[in-house]
Design a protein around this motif. Structure first.
Motif, PDB file in Angstrom:
ATOM      1  N   GLN A  45       0.811  -1.217   0.000  1.00 10.66           N
ATOM      2  CA  GLN A  45       0.000   0.000   0.000  1.00 10.66           C
ATOM      3  C   GLN A  45       0.850   1.276   0.000  1.00 10.66           C
ATOM      4  OE1 GLN A  45      -2.821  -0.348   3.231  1.00 10.66           O
ATOM      5  NE2 GLN A  45      -4.141  -1.695   2.046  1.00 10.66           N
ATOM      6  N   THR A  46       2.063   1.174  -0.495  1.00  6.00           N
ATOM      7  CA  THR A  46       2.928   2.347  -0.623  1.00  6.00           C
ATOM      8  C   THR A  46       2.965   2.724  -2.097  1.00  6.00           C
ATOM      9  OG1 THR A  46       4.210   1.613   1.269  1.00  6.00           O
ATOM     10  CG2 THR A  46       5.208   3.288  -0.131  1.00  6.00           C
ATOM     11  N   ARG A  47       2.638   3.965  -2.382  1.00  4.60           N
ATOM     12  CA  ARG A  47       2.445   4.414  -3.762  1.00  4.60           C
ATOM     13  C   ARG A  47       3.653   5.119  -4.374  1.00  4.60           C
ATOM     14  NH1 ARG A  47      -2.844   6.991  -1.491  1.00  4.60           N
ATOM     15  NH2 ARG A  47      -4.164   5.165  -1.374  1.00  4.60           N
ATOM     16  N   ILE A  48       4.660   5.416  -3.569  1.00  2.00           N
ATOM     17  CA  ILE A  48       5.803   6.176  -4.074  1.00  2.00           C
ATOM     18  C   ILE A  48       7.079   5.351  -3.956  1.00  2.00           C
ATOM     19  CG2 ILE A  48       4.891   8.501  -3.732  1.00  2.00           C
ATOM     20  CD1 ILE A  48       6.097   8.546  -0.976  1.00  2.00           C
ATOM     21  N   PRO A  49       7.978   5.432  -4.941  1.00  5.40           N
ATOM     22  CA  PRO A  49       9.242   4.703  -4.850  1.00  5.40           C
ATOM     23  C   PRO A  49      10.133   5.328  -3.773  1.00  5.40           C
ATOM     24  CG  PRO A  49       9.182   6.033  -6.846  1.00  5.40           C
ATOM     25  CD  PRO A  49       7.844   6.180  -6.190  1.00  5.40           C
ATOM     26  N   LEU A  50      10.769   4.474  -2.997  1.00  5.37           N
ATOM     27  CA  LEU A  50      11.582   4.941  -1.873  1.00  5.37           C
ATOM     28  C   LEU A  50      12.948   4.287  -1.864  1.00  5.37           C
ATOM     29  CD1 LEU A  50       8.867   4.584   0.937  1.00  5.37           C
ATOM     30  CD2 LEU A  50       9.597   6.713  -0.157  1.00  5.37           C
ATOM     31  N   ASP A  51      13.896   4.975  -1.257  1.00  7.38           N
ATOM     32  CA  ASP A  51      15.185   4.390  -0.887  1.00  7.38           C
ATOM     33  C   ASP A  51      15.191   4.293   0.623  1.00  7.38           C
ATOM     34  OD1 ASP A  51      16.046   4.329  -3.497  1.00  7.38           O
ATOM     35  OD2 ASP A  51      17.369   6.066  -3.319  1.00  7.38           O
ATOM     36  N   ILE A  52      15.847   3.272   1.136  1.00  5.04           N
ATOM     37  CA  ILE A  52      15.950   3.098   2.576  1.00  5.04           C
ATOM     38  C   ILE A  52      17.412   2.866   2.953  1.00  5.04           C
ATOM     39  CG2 ILE A  52      15.428   0.612   2.433  1.00  5.04           C
ATOM     40  CD1 ILE A  52      13.956   0.971   5.168  1.00  5.04           C
ATOM     41  N   ALA A  53      17.839   3.576   3.982  1.00  4.29           N
ATOM     42  CA  ALA A  53      19.192   3.400   4.521  1.00  4.29           C
ATOM     43  C   ALA A  53      19.059   2.778   5.898  1.00  4.29           C
ATOM     44  CB  ALA A  53      19.907   4.748   4.620  1.00  4.29           C
ATOM     45  N   PHE A  54      19.859   1.763   6.150  1.00  8.15           N
ATOM     46  CA  PHE A  54      19.883   1.097   7.448  1.00  8.15           C
ATOM     47  C   PHE A  54      21.091   1.623   8.212  1.00  8.15           C
ATOM     48  CE2 PHE A  54      17.628  -1.690   4.533  1.00  8.15           C
ATOM     49  CZ  PHE A  54      16.456  -1.911   5.242  1.00  8.15           C
ATOM     50  N   LEU A  55      20.857   2.166   9.407  1.00  7.69           N
ATOM     51  CA  LEU A  55      21.894   2.846  10.173  1.00  7.69           C
ATOM     52  C   LEU A  55      22.211   2.121  11.480  1.00  7.69           C
ATOM     53  CD1 LEU A  55      19.730   5.157   8.931  1.00  7.69           C
ATOM     54  CD2 LEU A  55      21.572   6.600   9.702  1.00  7.69           C
ATOM     55  N   PHE A  86      20.931  -3.294  12.360  1.00 12.92           N
ATOM     56  CA  PHE A  86      20.698  -1.846  12.379  1.00 12.92           C
ATOM     57  C   PHE A  86      19.837  -1.437  13.573  1.00 12.92           C
ATOM     58  CE2 PHE A  86      17.116  -3.631  10.153  1.00 12.92           C
ATOM     59  CZ  PHE A  86      16.037  -2.809  10.459  1.00 12.92           C
ATOM     60  N   TRP A  87      19.917  -0.162  13.909  1.00  9.63           N
ATOM     61  CA  TRP A  87      19.123   0.439  14.986  1.00  9.63           C
ATOM     62  C   TRP A  87      18.070   1.405  14.453  1.00  9.63           C
ATOM     63  CZ3 TRP A  87      19.352  -0.292  20.301  1.00  9.63           C
ATOM     64  CH2 TRP A  87      20.369  -1.125  20.757  1.00  9.63           C
ATOM     65  N   MET A  88      18.345   1.977  13.277  1.00  8.72           N
ATOM     66  CA  MET A  88      17.435   2.938  12.658  1.00  8.72           C
ATOM     67  C   MET A  88      17.399   2.672  11.160  1.00  8.72           C
ATOM     68  SD  MET A  88      18.654   6.492  14.536  1.00  8.72           S
ATOM     69  CE  MET A  88      20.423   6.142  14.427  1.00  8.72           C
ATOM     70  N   ALA A  89      16.299   3.096  10.548  1.00  5.45           N
ATOM     71  CA  ALA A  89      16.181   3.017   9.096  1.00  5.45           C
ATOM     72  C   ALA A  89      15.568   4.331   8.625  1.00  5.45           C
ATOM     73  CB  ALA A  89      15.314   1.834   8.682  1.00  5.45           C
ATOM     74  N   LEU A  90      16.083   4.853   7.535  1.00  7.53           N
ATOM     75  CA  LEU A  90      15.605   6.128   7.008  1.00  7.53           C
ATOM     76  C   LEU A  90      15.074   5.939   5.598  1.00  7.53           C
ATOM     77  CD1 LEU A  90      15.277   9.215   7.132  1.00  7.53           C
ATOM     78  CD2 LEU A  90      17.678   9.390   6.391  1.00  7.53           C
ATOM     79  N   GLU A  91      13.770   6.208   5.415  1.00 10.02           N
ATOM     80  CA  GLU A  91      13.145   6.147   4.096  1.00 10.02           C
ATOM     81  C   GLU A  91      13.039   7.549   3.525  1.00 10.02           C
ATOM     82  OE1 GLU A  91      10.234   2.240   4.290  1.00 10.02           O
ATOM     83  OE2 GLU A  91       9.326   4.213   4.554  1.00 10.02           O
ATOM     84  N   VAL A  92      13.444   7.692   2.268  1.00  8.40           N
ATOM     85  CA  VAL A  92      13.372   8.959   1.534  1.00  8.40           C
ATOM     86  C   VAL A  92      12.925   8.658   0.113  1.00  8.40           C
ATOM     87  CG1 VAL A  92      15.142  10.133   2.936  1.00  8.40           C
ATOM     88  CG2 VAL A  92      15.820   8.824   0.913  1.00  8.40           C
TER      89      VAL A  92
END
Length: 118
Positions: A45-55, A86-92
């Protein structure tokens, strides 16, 4: 501007059902304990392409993955395992990291305490 997903419910909903994300916006997923390499994200149900970084705990990027939108049935949506602890993940927005010259081993200045959950 970062939105923070620090509860199970916030992390489960993520960026689902949104039609867009501002160019310099993102969602930071914060965990109380280190996540395993097989912990996976998906784009149901996600409509936009994303990149994710695992930190890691210090904000160093361990890996970056691109994820395609998936508005099909739940079972048809692929999972994207972190492949690293990882401890955090950042979606952009997809392409953001590349456009800004951000890569694995770069360290992001991310302080979840300065970005309270919405």
């Amino acid at each position: 501007m970062l939105e923070v997903a620090s509860t199970s419910r916030q992390r489960r909903n993520g960026l689902m059902e949104r039609d867009s994300l501002a160019p310099d916006a993102g969602m930071l997923f914060v965990y109380d304990e280190e996540q395993t390499t097989d912990h996976a994200f998906w784009m149901y149900q996600t409509r936009i392409p994303l990149d994710i970084a695992f930190l890691d705990h210090d904000g160093e990027i361990q890996s970056i993955t691109s994820m395609a939108p998936c508005t099909r049935e739940k079972e048809a949506c692929p999972r994207y395992p972190a492949g690293t602890r990882f401890w955090m993940a950042l979606e952009v927005n997809a392409g953001y990291f590349n456009e800004h010259g951000i890569a694995a081993v770069d360290r992001l200045e991310v302080d979840p305490l300065q970005h309270p959950p919405s």
